[in-house]
Design a protein around this motif. Structure first.
Motif, PDB file in Angstrom:
ATOM      1  N   ALA A  71      49.204  35.601  39.707  1.00  0.00           N
ATOM      2  CA  ALA A  71      49.451  35.285  41.353  1.00  0.00           C
ATOM      3  C   ALA A  71      50.244  34.192  41.852  1.00  0.00           C
ATOM      4  CB  ALA A  71      48.167  35.494  42.210  1.00  0.00           C
ATOM      5  N   LEU A  75      53.426  35.504  43.788  1.00  0.00           N
ATOM      6  CA  LEU A  75      52.946  35.447  44.978  1.00  0.00           C
ATOM      7  C   LEU A  75      54.080  34.590  45.953  1.00  0.00           C
ATOM      8  CD1 LEU A  75      51.179  36.465  47.358  1.00  0.00           C
ATOM      9  CD2 LEU A  75      49.791  34.470  47.147  1.00  0.00           C
ATOM     10  N   ASP A 113      54.267  43.939  52.751  1.00  0.00           N
ATOM     11  CA  ASP A 113      52.670  43.528  53.235  1.00  0.00           C
ATOM     12  C   ASP A 113      51.698  43.653  52.137  1.00  0.00           C
ATOM     13  OD1 ASP A 113      53.562  42.112  55.655  1.00  0.00           O
ATOM     14  OD2 ASP A 113      53.435  44.202  56.951  1.00  0.00           O
ATOM     15  N   LYS A 114      51.881  45.152  51.712  1.00  0.00           N
ATOM     16  CA  LYS A 114      50.943  45.431  50.727  1.00  0.00           C
ATOM     17  C   LYS A 114      50.587  44.592  49.505  1.00  0.00           C
ATOM     18  CE  LYS A 114      49.729  49.568  47.880  1.00  0.00           C
ATOM     19  NZ  LYS A 114      50.137  50.689  47.341  1.00  0.00           N
ATOM     20  N   ALA A 115      51.944  44.193  49.192  1.00  0.00           N
ATOM     21  CA  ALA A 115      52.068  43.377  47.856  1.00  0.00           C
ATOM     22  C   ALA A 115      51.267  42.022  48.013  1.00  0.00           C
ATOM     23  CB  ALA A 115      53.476  43.271  47.364  1.00  0.00           C
ATOM     24  N   ALA A 117      49.437  41.108  50.704  1.00  0.00           N
ATOM     25  CA  ALA A 117      47.955  41.250  51.013  1.00  0.00           C
ATOM     26  C   ALA A 117      47.011  41.278  49.689  1.00  0.00           C
ATOM     27  CB  ALA A 117      47.544  42.481  51.699  1.00  0.00           C
ATOM     28  N   ASN A 118      47.529  42.145  48.800  1.00  0.00           N
ATOM     29  CA  ASN A 118      46.641  42.289  47.765  1.00  0.00           C
ATOM     30  C   ASN A 118      47.621  41.873  46.258  1.00  0.00           C
ATOM     31  OD1 ASN A 118      44.638  43.800  48.630  1.00  0.00           O
ATOM     32  ND2 ASN A 118      45.907  45.480  49.114  1.00  0.00           N
ATOM     33  N   PRO A 119      47.788  40.824  45.848  1.00  0.00           N
ATOM     34  CA  PRO A 119      48.589  39.982  44.981  1.00  0.00           C
ATOM     35  C   PRO A 119      48.594  40.790  43.637  1.00  0.00           C
ATOM     36  CG  PRO A 119      47.628  38.237  46.250  1.00  0.00           C
ATOM     37  CD  PRO A 119      47.014  39.495  46.641  1.00  0.00           C
ATOM     38  N   PRO A 120      49.513  41.304  43.052  1.00  0.00           N
ATOM     39  CA  PRO A 120      49.216  41.723  41.537  1.00  0.00           C
ATOM     40  C   PRO A 120      48.793  40.491  40.559  1.00  0.00           C
ATOM     41  CG  PRO A 120      51.755  41.758  42.225  1.00  0.00           C
ATOM     42  CD  PRO A 120      50.796  41.284  43.452  1.00  0.00           C
ATOM     43  N   LEU A 121      47.864  41.150  39.762  1.00  0.00           N
ATOM     44  CA  LEU A 121      47.311  40.128  39.042  1.00  0.00           C
ATOM     45  C   LEU A 121      47.770  40.422  37.655  1.00  0.00           C
ATOM     46  CD1 LEU A 121      43.664  39.935  40.262  1.00  0.00           C
ATOM     47  CD2 LEU A 121      45.572  38.354  40.839  1.00  0.00           C
ATOM     48  N   GLY A 125      50.870  45.390  37.764  1.00  0.00           N
ATOM     49  CA  GLY A 125      50.608  45.517  39.139  1.00  0.00           C
ATOM     50  C   GLY A 125      52.121  44.853  39.658  1.00  0.00           C
ATOM     51  N   ALA A 129      54.423  46.826  42.166  1.00  0.00           N
ATOM     52  CA  ALA A 129      54.973  46.036  43.715  1.00  0.00           C
ATOM     53  C   ALA A 129      56.396  46.227  43.514  1.00  0.00           C
ATOM     54  CB  ALA A 129      54.266  44.698  43.770  1.00  0.00           C
TER      55      ALA A 129
END
Length: 146
Positions: A71, A75, A113-115, A117-121, A125, A129
């Motif tokens: 992240a 991020l 926003d989706k990416a 709010a829930n950062p890919p780990l 992911g 995104a």
């Protein structure tokens, strides 16, 4: 004795050639100056915004290829994409009132926003995104880029 005719005048071909070359050079200089003046009047913001977004997408792709999908790595790029998505309508004022453009800009912001709010780990992911962001870009480009 010389065979030069005293009534014959020297040729002006050299002068004409010089004037032709001088005219061509001045024409080229004037054309370059006019093109630069027109270029200065152009709004560079839309193109710059697209380059910045493309650069951040490229950084995300590079992070994936290097298996740097934490992240903390991705991020900042996702946040920059989201922040730049706020400027889409300002960058393209001629399209601001077009419903298709509004929908595409909104879709870009929603994907970002989706990416964020829930950062890919994981790299998978990040890929998902990027796919979502890329699809929103592609939808707009298909309608308005030509």
């Amino acid at each position: 004795m010389s065979s030069v005719d005293p009534n014959r005048r020297p040729s002006n071909a050299g002068r004409y050639l010089f004037l032709l070359i001088l005219g061509l050079v001045l024409g080229v200089v004037a054309t370059v100056m006019a093109m630069r003046a027109l270029e200065q009047r152009k709004d560079h913001f839309p193109e710059a915004l697209m380059h910045v977004q493309q650069w951040h997408m490229g950084q995300l792709k590079g992070d994936m290829e290097q298996n740097r999908c934490n992240a903390t790595d991705v991020l900042p790029h996702l946040q920059a994409l989201r922040l730049s998505a706020n400027d889409l309508e300002a960058a393209f004022p001629d399209l601001r009132d077009d419903a298709r453009f509004k929908t595409a800009a909104s879709a870009m912001r929603a994907a970002a926003d989706k990416a964020v709010a829930n950062p890919p780990l994981t790299c998978e992911g990040v890929g998902a995104a990027m796919k979502s962001l890329g699809e929103s870009c592609k939808a707009c480009h298909q309608d308005f880029r030509g």
